[in-house]
Design an enzyme around this catalytic site. Structure first.
Site, PDB file in Angstrom:
ATOM      1  N   GLN A  78      24.550  59.205  46.330  1.00 38.13           N
ATOM      2  CA  GLN A  78      24.754  58.143  45.345  1.00 38.13           C
ATOM      3  C   GLN A  78      23.786  56.984  45.611  1.00 38.13           C
ATOM      4  OE1 GLN A  78      27.042  57.980  42.646  1.00 38.13           O
ATOM      5  NE2 GLN A  78      25.654  56.309  42.178  1.00 38.13           N
ATOM      6  N   ASP A 135      33.204  49.829  42.778  1.00 37.25           N
ATOM      7  CA  ASP A 135      33.648  51.229  42.737  1.00 37.25           C
ATOM      8  C   ASP A 135      35.168  51.200  42.581  1.00 37.25           C
ATOM      9  OD1 ASP A 135      33.882  53.992  43.020  1.00 37.25           O
ATOM     10  OD2 ASP A 135      33.491  54.005  45.180  1.00 37.25           O
ATOM     11  N   CYS A 149      29.143  53.351  40.633  1.00 41.87           N
ATOM     12  CA  CYS A 149      28.757  54.749  40.846  1.00 41.87           C
ATOM     13  C   CYS A 149      29.458  55.697  39.877  1.00 41.87           C
ATOM     14  CB  CYS A 149      29.041  55.157  42.285  1.00 41.87           C
ATOM     15  SG  CYS A 149      30.760  54.910  42.751  1.00 41.87           S
ATOM     16  N   ARG A 189      20.840  60.339  39.556  1.00 47.01           N
ATOM     17  CA  ARG A 189      21.391  61.308  40.516  1.00 47.01           C
ATOM     18  C   ARG A 189      20.589  62.606  40.422  1.00 47.01           C
ATOM     19  NH1 ARG A 189      26.648  60.848  42.316  1.00 47.01           N
ATOM     20  NH2 ARG A 189      25.988  62.557  43.676  1.00 47.01           N
TER      21      ARG A 189
HETATM   22  N1  NVA Z   1      34.760  56.000  46.353  1.00 46.28           N
HETATM   23  C1  NVA Z   1      34.912  57.030  45.363  1.00 46.28           C
HETATM   24  C2  NVA Z   1      33.568  57.502  44.877  1.00 46.28           C
HETATM   25  C3  NVA Z   1      33.636  58.503  43.772  1.00 46.28           C
HETATM   26  C4  NVA Z   1      32.275  58.962  43.359  1.00 46.28           C
HETATM   27  C5  NVA Z   1      35.711  58.183  45.971  1.00 46.28           C
HETATM   28  O1  NVA Z   1      35.488  58.523  47.131  1.00 46.28           O
HETATM   29  O2  NVA Z   1      36.566  58.745  45.280  1.00 46.28           O
HETATM   30  N1   CP Z   2      29.465  59.133  41.446  1.00 43.18           N
HETATM   31  C1   CP Z   2      29.882  60.395  41.735  1.00 43.18           C
HETATM   32  O1   CP Z   2      29.647  60.945  42.800  1.00 43.18           O
HETATM   33  O2   CP Z   2      30.545  61.000  40.708  1.00 43.18           O
HETATM   34  P1   CP Z   2      31.343  62.376  40.780  1.00 43.18           P
HETATM   35  O3   CP Z   2      32.558  62.160  41.617  1.00 43.18           O
HETATM   36  O4   CP Z   2      31.676  62.667  39.337  1.00 43.18           O
HETATM   37  O5   CP Z   2      30.451  63.443  41.371  1.00 43.18           O
END
Ligand code: NVA
Ligand code: CP
Length: 309
Positions: free
Chosen positions: A133, A221, A261, A289
């Protein structure tokens, strides 16, 4: 010797610069419709213990664009779900594929996989880090700033895996990272210490207004990361004053950019008007990405891009 990408600190600043340059070139080739099958005949194994939209789609499309193939391996449908050990899976898959991308709950699972794999392993997100990311995000900022040295990024909210990765990237990019989180949701001390020891410029505050004051970029996030669902109610309570909304955005510089993200939860960590507003660059982040990971794959599997014609 194979090289893994488990943390953003697995590359140095020169490699980072070169991956970003390759990613920019790959983005141009794709948009021109020019074939760039630099990984013809190569395969990527993809293991997802957790859900994904962007990571799965961008790695799979990326391998297809590069003339290779990606293999989606869901633990529920493989012997991993029935208790086959990660170290056994790693040794077997390494005999079929040219690299493995793995998204796991525990970072230690990815480290164990990498220890036993004889092909490069890429961290597609763990409970502590999300290097793919931040690699794409750095590419996205390079499209906006000539030089990232001293660009100030304010992280607002949960000090999670993406936040940890931004902190660790500071010494590589020269960016200043100001984190505003409530007590109990700050990034891990060990991560902050590691970043500072490497020369990273990190500050940790409680007040979001203080973090955004001189920021060039605001980043947030979700408040409830995958694996944290059982803490949902207390997280929403603790983080309720950490929304990036137009009121907070107004306290930053008028041309500050907003990043996320994704996936986003409108009305929690980010307001609808900010996510959809003119300062938001979230769709560019998501697109990049694809390009950044293609550059990474070419480097790890083929040793780098062929010279431009
Ligand atoms: N911090 C989030 C990022 C998702 C792309 C997670 O770990 O679920
Ligand atoms: N930002 C990200 O990693 O998205 P996903 O969880 O959809 O892969």
């Amino acid at each position: 010797m194979k090289k893994d990408f488990l943390s953003i600190t697995d590359i140095d600043e020169y490699e980072l610069e070169s991956i970003v340059a390759d990613a920019v070139r790959l983005k141009r080739l794709k948009s021109a419709g020019t074939s760039h099958e630099f990984l013809r005949g190569k395969s990527l194994g993809m293991i997802f213990e957790k859900a994904s939209t962007r990571t799965r789609a961008s790695f799979e499309v990326g391998m297809t664009d590069l003339g290779g193939h990606a293999l989606f391996l869901n633990p529920q449908d493989t012997q991993l779900g029935r208790g086959e050990e990660i170290r056994d899976t790693a040794r077997v898959l390494a005999r079929y594929v040219d690299a493995v991308m793995i998204r796991a709950y525990a970072h230690a699972t990815i480290e164990e996989f990498a220890r036993y794999s004889t092909v490069p392993v890429i961290n597609g997100l763990s409970d502590s880090l999300h290097p793919c990311q931040v690699l794409a995000d750095i590419m996205t900022l390079h499209e906006r700033f000539d030089d990232l040295h001293d660009v100030r990024l304010a992280w607002i909210g949960d000090g999670n895996n993406v936040c940890n990765t931004w902190i660790l990237s500071s010494a590589l990019t020269g960016m200043e990272i100001a984190v505003a989180s409530p007590p109990g949701y700050r990034p891990a001390d060990a991560v902050v210490e590691q970043a500072r020891a490497a020369g990273g410029k990190i500050s940790i505050v409680t007040d979001p207004a203080k973090a955004v004051r001189d920021a060039d970029v605001l980043y947030t996030d979700i408040w409830v990361s995958m694996g944290d669902e059982q803490e949902r109610a207390e997280r929403l309570r603790a983080l309720k004053d950490y929304t990036i909304d137009s009121r907070l955005l107004e306290q930053s510089s008028p041309d500050a950019l907003v990043m996320h993200c994704l996936p986003a939860h409108r009305g929690e960590e980010i307001a609808e008007e900010v996510l959809e507003g003119p300062q938001s660059i979230v769709w560019d982040q998501a697109e990049n990405r694809l390009h950044a990971q293609k550059a990474l794959l070419v480097r790890l599997i083929a040793g780098g891009m062929p010279p431009a014609e």
